[in-house]
Design a protein around this motif. Structure first.
Motif, PDB file in Angstrom:
ATOM      1  N   ALA A  23      -6.465   5.145   9.768  1.00  0.00           N
ATOM      2  CA  ALA A  23      -6.701   3.805   9.222  1.00  0.00           C
ATOM      3  C   ALA A  23      -5.380   3.097   8.970  1.00  0.00           C
ATOM      4  O   ALA A  23      -5.230   1.902   9.236  1.00  0.00           O
ATOM      5  N   MET A  24      -4.385   3.874   8.453  1.00  0.00           N
ATOM      6  CA  MET A  24      -3.048   3.304   8.230  1.00  0.00           C
ATOM      7  C   MET A  24      -2.429   2.862   9.547  1.00  0.00           C
ATOM      8  O   MET A  24      -1.806   1.805   9.656  1.00  0.00           O
ATOM      9  N   VAL A  26      -3.902   2.153  12.509  1.00  0.00           N
ATOM     10  CA  VAL A  26      -4.576   1.076  13.232  1.00  0.00           C
ATOM     11  C   VAL A  26      -4.260  -0.273  12.611  1.00  0.00           C
ATOM     12  O   VAL A  26      -4.086  -1.266  13.310  1.00  0.00           O
ATOM     13  N   GLU A  27      -4.159  -0.290  11.266  1.00  0.00           N
ATOM     14  CA  GLU A  27      -3.971  -1.564  10.585  1.00  0.00           C
ATOM     15  C   GLU A  27      -2.618  -2.204  10.897  1.00  0.00           C
ATOM     16  O   GLU A  27      -2.512  -3.422  10.979  1.00  0.00           O
ATOM     17  N   LYS A  28      -1.593  -1.388  11.065  1.00  0.00           N
ATOM     18  CA  LYS A  28      -0.252  -1.948  11.298  1.00  0.00           C
ATOM     19  C   LYS A  28       0.329  -1.448  12.609  1.00  0.00           C
ATOM     20  O   LYS A  28       1.458  -0.966  12.671  1.00  0.00           O
TER      21      LYS A  28
ATOM     22  N   THR B  96      -0.155   1.886   2.630  1.00  0.00           N
ATOM     23  CA  THR B  96      -1.515   2.337   2.916  1.00  0.00           C
ATOM     24  C   THR B  96      -2.391   1.181   3.392  1.00  0.00           C
ATOM     25  O   THR B  96      -2.084   0.013   3.180  1.00  0.00           O
ATOM     26  N   SER B  97      -3.482   1.539   4.049  1.00  0.00           N
ATOM     27  CA  SER B  97      -4.339   0.514   4.655  1.00  0.00           C
ATOM     28  C   SER B  97      -5.282  -0.070   3.619  1.00  0.00           C
ATOM     29  O   SER B  97      -5.594   0.560   2.617  1.00  0.00           O
ATOM     30  N   ASN B  98      -5.734  -1.288   3.885  1.00  0.00           N
ATOM     31  CA  ASN B  98      -6.698  -1.918   2.986  1.00  0.00           C
ATOM     32  C   ASN B  98      -8.100  -1.366   3.177  1.00  0.00           C
ATOM     33  O   ASN B  98      -8.980  -1.611   2.367  1.00  0.00           O
ATOM     34  N   PHE B  99      -8.287  -0.623   4.250  1.00  0.00           N
ATOM     35  CA  PHE B  99      -9.623  -0.149   4.597  1.00  0.00           C
ATOM     36  C   PHE B  99     -10.191   0.760   3.512  1.00  0.00           C
ATOM     37  O   PHE B  99     -11.368   0.689   3.180  1.00  0.00           O
ATOM     38  N   THR B 101      -9.216   0.910   0.294  1.00  0.00           N
ATOM     39  CA  THR B 101      -8.924   0.470  -1.073  1.00  0.00           C
ATOM     40  C   THR B 101     -10.160   0.638  -1.942  1.00  0.00           C
ATOM     41  O   THR B 101     -11.258   0.255  -1.546  1.00  0.00           O
TER      42      THR B 101
END
Lengths: 183, 147
Positions: A23-24, A26-28, B96-99, B101
């Motif tokens: 997830a980290m 893919v987001e950036k 960290t990702s917002n996914f 949160t």
């Protein structure tokens, strides 16, 4: 079959770590420095998995009582966190501090010695924000799954910091996924 | 600047928890929970102690990093490794990702990942875990020296 069942909790925890890192990633994806950072983390974590020791203790019927403490910790923490409006950190800290004194009631009791870890694991489930966990039913179900995961992962990652948190994350993520798929 | 303060907080929290856990033998749960409760209460009752983004983030980074300090001494026996994991925790937390949160346990997952990273670093590996190849090499050298 039995060998596969023994490896299942280990694979599940790896899957949880992987989904978090993905997830980290893919987001950036378009930031190069971030890409290198996460790639390095993934490689080092993979190396570390090979060094994790495994234990061979048998599962007892007693162990499943821990599920009850996980549920209790989660519900109390969620109540303090959302209804009393204390915020996740104070709620989890208070529940964990009280739970850590429970073994003093009877030092010989094996059951009471299990209480702090399982209650603290439940407290992490209760730290969920109300946007994710809409109701107490969500917390009850998520902490039940986390409790089962805690019992089955008894022999792996023993003494690792963050193991309880990963298990709590597993409970919440699985519950969220089930609700997303079926409701 | 905020990031640096958060990284220092992470390392400090991990080392404090590890000290309470291992050296003072309070057990992992009490070490982490009591320290986080204290820090959480301080920032709850003094909301204007620090500027806003720090005020909201420091308790969260503290409790998350204290999960790193819950590690048992049989897995990590070095304060430097614990501090490095704590600092790494803050770094991952900042990226960290917002996914995920608001998911309970996501802090614990970051703690576990950052601890695994430092364990995976080859030059921090335990000294008694010498590989077989190194042992064979050492045997050869010592035999040659005797001649």
């Amino acid at each position: 079959m039995k060998k596969f069942l023994k490896k299942l909790p280990f694979l599940l925890l790896i899957l949880l770590h992987a989904s978090f890192l993905l997830a980290m990633l893919v987001e950036k994806l378009n930031i190069t420095s971030n890409l290198i950072f996460i790639a390095a983390i993934i490689i080092l974590v993979l190396i570390a998995y090979t060094q994790v020791p495994r234990h061979e203790d048998k599962h007892l019927k007693q162990d499943f009582l821990a599920v009850g403490f996980v549920v209790l910790g989660a519900v109390v923490t969620f109540y303090l966190n959302v209804q009393v409006n204390l915020g996740p950190v104070i709620a989890a800290g208070a529940v964990g501090t009280i739970a850590s004194y429970v073994p003093w009631l009877n030092r010989q009791s094996k059951l009471l010695n299990e209480v702090p870890a399982s209650t603290y694991c439940g407290a992490f489930v209760g730290m969920s924000s109300p946007n994710i966990a809409g109701s107490f039913m969500f917390i009850l179900f998520a902490s039940f799954i986390a409790g089962l995961l805690l019992v089955f992962s008894k022999n792996i990652f023993r003494g690792f910091g963050g193991k309880l948190g990963t298990i709590a994350f597993g409970g919440v993520a699985v519950t969220y996924l089930l609700i997303f798929l079926f409701l | 600047m905020d990031a640096i303060i958060l990284i220092i907080t992470g390392a400090f929290a991990a080392v404090c928890t590890y000290f309470l856990n291992v050296k003072l033998q309070q057990g992992p749960v009490r070490a982490s929970a009591a320290l986080s409760l204290a820090v959480g209460l301080v920032f709850h009752f003094f909301p204007n102690l620090l500027p806003q983004p720090l005020n909201a983030n420091i308790p969260i980074v503290f409790i998350g990093s204290s999960f790193v300090g819950m590690v048992s001494s049989s897995v990590v026996a070095n304060y430097f490794v614990v501090a490095a994991s704590g600092a790494l925790f803050s770094l991952i937390y900042l990226n960290t990702s917002n996914f995920f949160t608001g998911y309970g346990g996501s802090l614990g997952t970051i703690a576990c990942i950052s601890l695994l990273v430092t364990i995976g670093l080859p030059f921090l590996a335990k000294k008694n875990k010498i590989s077989n190849g190194y042992l064979v090499l050492r045997k050869l050298i010592f035999k040659k020296k005797k001649h």
